[in-house]
Scaffold this motif. Sequence first.
Motif, short mmCIF file in Angstrom:
data_model
loop_
_atom_site.label_atom_id
_atom_site.label_comp_id
_atom_site.label_asym_id
_atom_site.label_seq_id
_atom_site.Cartn_x
_atom_site.Cartn_y
_atom_site.Cartn_z
N ARG A 1 22.32 49.58 47.67
CA ARG A 1 21.88 49.87 46.30
C ARG A 1 22.94 50.62 45.49
N ARG A 2 23.79 51.35 46.17
CA ARG A 2 24.81 52.13 45.45
C ARG A 2 26.10 51.35 45.24
N GLY A 3 26.21 50.20 45.88
CA GLY A 3 27.48 49.47 45.86
C GLY A 3 27.54 48.34 44.85
N LEU A 4 28.75 47.86 44.65
CA LEU A 4 29.01 46.73 43.77
C LEU A 4 29.71 45.63 44.56
N GLN A 5 29.60 44.44 44.05
CA GLN A 5 30.37 43.31 44.55
C GLN A 5 31.22 42.78 43.41
N VAL A 6 32.40 42.30 43.75
CA VAL A 6 33.28 41.68 42.78
C VAL A 6 33.43 40.23 43.21
N THR A 7 33.14 39.31 42.30
CA THR A 7 33.15 37.89 42.63
C THR A 7 34.02 37.13 41.64
N LEU A 8 34.81 36.24 42.16
CA LEU A 8 35.64 35.37 41.34
C LEU A 8 34.73 34.39 40.59
N THR A 9 34.96 34.21 39.29
CA THR A 9 34.21 33.21 38.52
C THR A 9 34.89 31.86 38.69
N ASP A 10 34.25 30.80 38.21
CA ASP A 10 34.87 29.48 38.26
C ASP A 10 36.19 29.48 37.48
N LYS A 11 36.19 30.16 36.34
CA LYS A 11 37.42 30.27 35.54
C LYS A 11 38.50 31.02 36.32
N GLY A 12 38.12 32.08 37.02
CA GLY A 12 39.06 32.85 37.83
C GLY A 12 39.60 32.03 38.99
N LEU A 13 38.72 31.26 39.62
CA LEU A 13 39.14 30.40 40.73
C LEU A 13 40.17 29.38 40.27
N GLU A 14 39.90 28.76 39.13
CA GLU A 14 40.83 27.77 38.59
C GLU A 14 42.18 28.41 38.26
N LEU A 15 42.13 29.59 37.63
CA LEU A 15 43.37 30.27 37.24
C LEU A 15 44.18 30.71 38.46
N VAL A 16 43.53 31.31 39.45
CA VAL A 16 44.28 31.80 40.61
C VAL A 16 44.87 30.63 41.40
N ASP A 17 44.17 29.51 41.45
CA ASP A 17 44.75 28.34 42.13
C ASP A 17 45.99 27.84 41.40
N GLU A 18 45.94 27.86 40.08
CA GLU A 18 47.11 27.47 39.28
C GLU A 18 48.25 28.48 39.47
N ALA A 19 47.90 29.76 39.49
CA ALA A 19 48.90 30.82 39.61
C ALA A 19 49.58 30.80 40.97
N VAL A 20 48.82 30.59 42.04
CA VAL A 20 49.45 30.57 43.36
C VAL A 20 50.38 29.37 43.49
N SER A 21 50.00 28.25 42.89
CA SER A 21 50.89 27.09 42.91
C SER A 21 52.16 27.36 42.11
N ALA A 22 52.03 28.02 40.96
CA ALA A 22 53.20 28.35 40.14
C ALA A 22 54.12 29.32 40.87
N GLY A 23 53.53 30.33 41.50
CA GLY A 23 54.33 31.30 42.25
C GLY A 23 55.06 30.68 43.43
N LEU A 24 54.35 29.83 44.16
CA LEU A 24 54.99 29.16 45.30
C LEU A 24 56.11 28.23 44.84
N ALA A 25 55.95 27.61 43.70
CA ALA A 25 57.01 26.74 43.17
C ALA A 25 58.27 27.55 42.89
N VAL A 26 58.10 28.74 42.31
CA VAL A 26 59.24 29.61 42.03
C VAL A 26 59.92 30.03 43.34
N GLN A 27 59.14 30.42 44.32
CA GLN A 27 59.69 30.85 45.61
C GLN A 27 60.37 29.70 46.34
N THR A 28 59.74 28.54 46.33
CA THR A 28 60.30 27.37 47.02
C THR A 28 61.61 26.94 46.39
#
Length: 168
Positions: free
Chosen positions: A112-139
């Motif tokens: 009852r005292r705690g919170l949860q943090v959940t990725l939204t669909d928009k967040g999921l889409e953005l982080v998937d795009e961001a990880v691909s962009a970051g990996l492209a730079v590293q690769t």
Amino acid sequence: MSAQRKDPVDAIIEQWATVRPDLDTAAMEVFGRIYRLSRAMGDRMEKAYASLGISRGEFDVLATLRRSGEPYTLSPRQLSATLMLTTGGMTGRLDKLERAGLLRRSPDPHDRRGLQVTLTDKGLELVDEAVSAGLAVQTEALKASLNQEQADQLAGLLRELLTGTERS
């Protein structure tokens, strides 16, 4: 130095050799290059994420939620521990990401005292795009300098150095 190109760390090592020839600078050659490489790649990664409207720190929060697997939910405390942030620092990031609609905070049904943090669909889409962009730079950076065998060898050596350093 043989046929290898010189880099800024070589210049630093040569300067030390001139003024303090008694120093063994082998460790400086390794860690100086790791430090400079980390800063240079960090700047490139920051640019890749900025093009998507997030900072590297914000990416870290989103990526931590994404890596946690479905339902992409963690407590603020779990996020803080994983990212080694204070609760105050985490709150600021969460506030900004929530305002952008990339995550949501809700009461923890198990505490009852705690919170949860959940990725939204928009967040999921953005982080998937961001990880691909970051990996492209590293690769791109890796392939511009090393072949696959060299990259594998370097990854193994760095793993040994990191685990040895973290143990001591």
